[in-house]
Motif scaffolding. Structure first.
Motif, PDB file in Angstrom:
ATOM      1  N   ALA A  59      81.390  -8.104  46.430  1.00 43.81           N
ATOM      2  CA  ALA A  59      82.607  -8.892  47.134  1.00 43.81           C
ATOM      3  C   ALA A  59      82.375 -10.302  47.379  1.00 43.81           C
ATOM      4  N   LYS A  60      83.394 -10.929  47.196  1.00 45.14           N
ATOM      5  CA  LYS A  60      83.518 -12.553  47.457  1.00 45.14           C
ATOM      6  C   LYS A  60      84.368 -12.892  48.506  1.00 45.14           C
ATOM      7  N   PRO A  61      83.664 -13.138  49.791  1.00 40.19           N
ATOM      8  CA  PRO A  61      84.486 -13.406  51.003  1.00 40.19           C
ATOM      9  C   PRO A  61      85.407 -14.224  50.745  1.00 40.19           C
ATOM     10  N   VAL A  62      86.448 -14.638  51.311  1.00 40.68           N
ATOM     11  CA  VAL A  62      87.397 -15.716  51.341  1.00 40.68           C
ATOM     12  C   VAL A  62      87.923 -16.423  52.556  1.00 40.68           C
ATOM     13  N   GLN A  85      87.703 -10.329  49.241  1.00 42.14           N
ATOM     14  CA  GLN A  85      88.201 -10.446  47.826  1.00 42.14           C
ATOM     15  C   GLN A  85      87.384  -9.776  47.146  1.00 42.14           C
ATOM     16  N   VAL A  86      87.342  -8.549  46.667  1.00 39.13           N
ATOM     17  CA  VAL A  86      86.742  -7.880  45.749  1.00 39.13           C
ATOM     18  C   VAL A  86      86.576  -8.215  44.322  1.00 39.13           C
ATOM     19  N   ARG A  87      85.253  -8.422  43.894  1.00 34.00           N
ATOM     20  CA  ARG A  87      85.114  -8.564  42.590  1.00 34.00           C
ATOM     21  C   ARG A  87      85.246  -7.593  41.630  1.00 34.00           C
ATOM     22  N   PRO A  88      85.848  -7.516  40.432  1.00 33.54           N
ATOM     23  CA  PRO A  88      86.182  -6.839  39.424  1.00 33.54           C
ATOM     24  C   PRO A  88      84.965  -5.904  39.117  1.00 33.54           C
ATOM     25  N   SER A  89      84.915  -4.628  39.201  1.00 35.48           N
ATOM     26  CA  SER A  89      83.747  -3.890  38.961  1.00 35.48           C
ATOM     27  C   SER A  89      83.356  -3.849  37.377  1.00 35.48           C
ATOM     28  N   ASP A  90      84.257  -4.516  36.690  1.00 35.04           N
ATOM     29  CA  ASP A  90      83.840  -4.507  35.004  1.00 35.04           C
ATOM     30  C   ASP A  90      83.339  -5.993  34.875  1.00 35.04           C
ATOM     31  N   ALA A  91      82.996  -6.552  35.894  1.00 36.14           N
ATOM     32  CA  ALA A  91      82.721  -8.085  35.539  1.00 36.14           C
ATOM     33  C   ALA A  91      81.185  -8.256  34.910  1.00 36.14           C
ATOM     34  N   PRO A  92      81.062  -9.241  34.182  1.00 33.24           N
ATOM     35  CA  PRO A  92      79.742  -9.199  33.387  1.00 33.24           C
ATOM     36  C   PRO A  92      78.477  -9.326  34.564  1.00 33.24           C
ATOM     37  N   ALA A  93      77.379  -9.066  33.704  1.00 33.99           N
ATOM     38  CA  ALA A  93      76.006  -9.250  34.680  1.00 33.99           C
ATOM     39  C   ALA A  93      76.019 -10.667  35.507  1.00 33.99           C
ATOM     40  N   VAL A  94      75.324 -10.696  36.636  1.00 38.16           N
ATOM     41  CA  VAL A  94      75.229 -11.925  37.206  1.00 38.16           C
ATOM     42  C   VAL A  94      74.168 -12.914  36.552  1.00 38.16           C
ATOM     43  N   PRO A 101      86.845 -15.465  41.670  1.00 39.85           N
ATOM     44  CA  PRO A 101      87.992 -14.550  41.190  1.00 39.85           C
ATOM     45  C   PRO A 101      89.270 -15.163  40.781  1.00 39.85           C
ATOM     46  N   ARG A 102      89.585 -16.401  40.904  1.00 37.32           N
ATOM     47  CA  ARG A 102      90.750 -17.140  40.511  1.00 37.32           C
ATOM     48  C   ARG A 102      90.614 -17.466  39.070  1.00 37.32           C
ATOM     49  N   LEU A 153      86.631 -24.153  50.091  1.00 42.15           N
ATOM     50  CA  LEU A 153      85.464 -23.574  50.973  1.00 42.15           C
ATOM     51  C   LEU A 153      85.327 -22.103  50.347  1.00 42.15           C
ATOM     52  N   ASN A 154      86.050 -21.615  49.733  1.00 44.78           N
ATOM     53  CA  ASN A 154      86.042 -20.274  48.925  1.00 44.78           C
ATOM     54  C   ASN A 154      85.230 -20.297  47.597  1.00 44.78           C
ATOM     55  N   GLY A 155      84.855 -21.411  47.161  1.00 39.12           N
ATOM     56  CA  GLY A 155      84.142 -21.517  45.700  1.00 39.12           C
ATOM     57  C   GLY A 155      85.259 -21.437  44.755  1.00 39.12           C
ATOM     58  N   THR A 156      86.689 -21.505  44.754  1.00 39.90           N
ATOM     59  CA  THR A 156      87.318 -20.970  43.597  1.00 39.90           C
ATOM     60  C   THR A 156      87.980 -22.375  42.926  1.00 39.90           C
ATOM     61  N   GLY A 157      87.890 -23.636  43.660  1.00 40.26           N
ATOM     62  CA  GLY A 157      88.465 -24.819  42.963  1.00 40.26           C
ATOM     63  C   GLY A 157      87.597 -25.931  43.457  1.00 40.26           C
ATOM     64  N   LEU A 158      87.448 -26.990  42.484  1.00 41.74           N
ATOM     65  CA  LEU A 158      86.793 -28.151  42.850  1.00 41.74           C
ATOM     66  C   LEU A 158      87.780 -29.288  43.124  1.00 41.74           C
ATOM     67  N   PRO A 159      87.255 -30.085  44.402  1.00 42.56           N
ATOM     68  CA  PRO A 159      88.189 -31.103  44.681  1.00 42.56           C
ATOM     69  C   PRO A 159      88.391 -32.108  43.139  1.00 42.56           C
TER      70      PRO A 159
END
Length: 262
Positions: free
Chosen positions: A124-127, A136-145, A158-159, A209-215
């Protein structure tokens, strides 16, 4: 007789463990009073008291500086390094709990786990939103970290449906640390106080703050960082540390944009 600091003002968990560890460092290094620590280090008694008991968490740079003061190099460089590393591992776990909540399945103390196993909700990726934290849950079929991102709270975007680059992860983590040290002001509060020449919406702040977009440019980010610091009173020493943090965040943003494929 020395006045005792008292039990940490935090619930049982990573935050409590962090403050307890900091108090144990003081005890093991002569059990000096707050007045003595203040006189020797230059930090106020209030700064020491908050860092040892809470309830607010000190920022990362302050933790490192305080522990380095307690364990001078003359006592052994390896011991000093280990104490700083141990303290920062505990601090990171405490920040994760304070920002995103406690894992319900956590059975180990953060001091018993390596950095790569810090308490992060599995898959999971908290928001952070204007009204609080949501999951905000990460897809279970996401590639290896990727190994270099395994320990990060911001590894999955996730975005964009991809792993954040290491340079992006570093920026998001530095920004998160700064946000926590500023008292975690609500994004609505930040947005309402942004200058007219550099407006930022609540949605955009949440993405940062959620790590989904850069300024998009550093000037607007700098204004946001300055506004965050207005949320609670700070000492002169904390102002200096904040300025150093802002410089690192700005550099990290530049590196993150340069790392992205063109």
């Amino acid at each position: 007789m020395k006045r005792r600091i008292g039990k940490p003002q935090a619930p049982k968990g990573p935050q409590y463990v962090f403050f307890e560890l900091m108090q144990r460092h003081v005890l093991n290094q002569g059990d000096k009073s707050l007045a003595t620590l203040s006189k020797e280090s230059g930090w106020s008694r209030q700064t020491w008291h908050k860092a040892l008991r809470g309830p607010e968490l000190p920022n990362r740079d302050l933790v490192k500086a305080l522990v380095e003061h307690l364990f001078p190099e003359q006592g052994g460089a390896d011991i000093r390094r280990r104490m700083v590393e141990e303290s920062l591992v505990a601090w990171t776990a405490a920040v994760a709990e304070r920002t995103f909540g406690m894992r319900t399945d956590q059975s180990e103390s953060p001091l018993d786990t390596p950095a790569a196993r810090l308490p992060v909700a599995e898959g999971a990726k908290p928001v952070v939103t204007a009204s609080g934290a949501e999951g905000q849950v990460r897809p279970s079929d996401a590639p290896a970290v990727p190994p270099e991102l395994e320990a990060s709270l911001f590894r999955w975007n996730p975005r964009k449906k991809r792993w954040n680059l290491p340079e992006e992860v570093r920026f998001f983590e530095l920004l998160r640390d700064y946000y926590v040290s500023a008292g975690q002001p609500p994004v609505r509060w930040i947005a309402e106080r942004m200058p007219k020449e550099a407006p930022v919406t609540r949605s955009t702040l949440s993405e940062w703050l959620n790590g989904t977009g850069l300024p998009s440019y550093s000037e607007r980010l700098q204004k946001a960082l300055e506004v965050m610091r207005q949320y609670r009173p700070v000492t002169d020493r904390e102002v200096e540390l904040a300025a150093a943090q802002q410089d690192r965040i700005g550099e990290a943003l530049t590196h993150a944009w340069h790392a992205r494929p063109h």
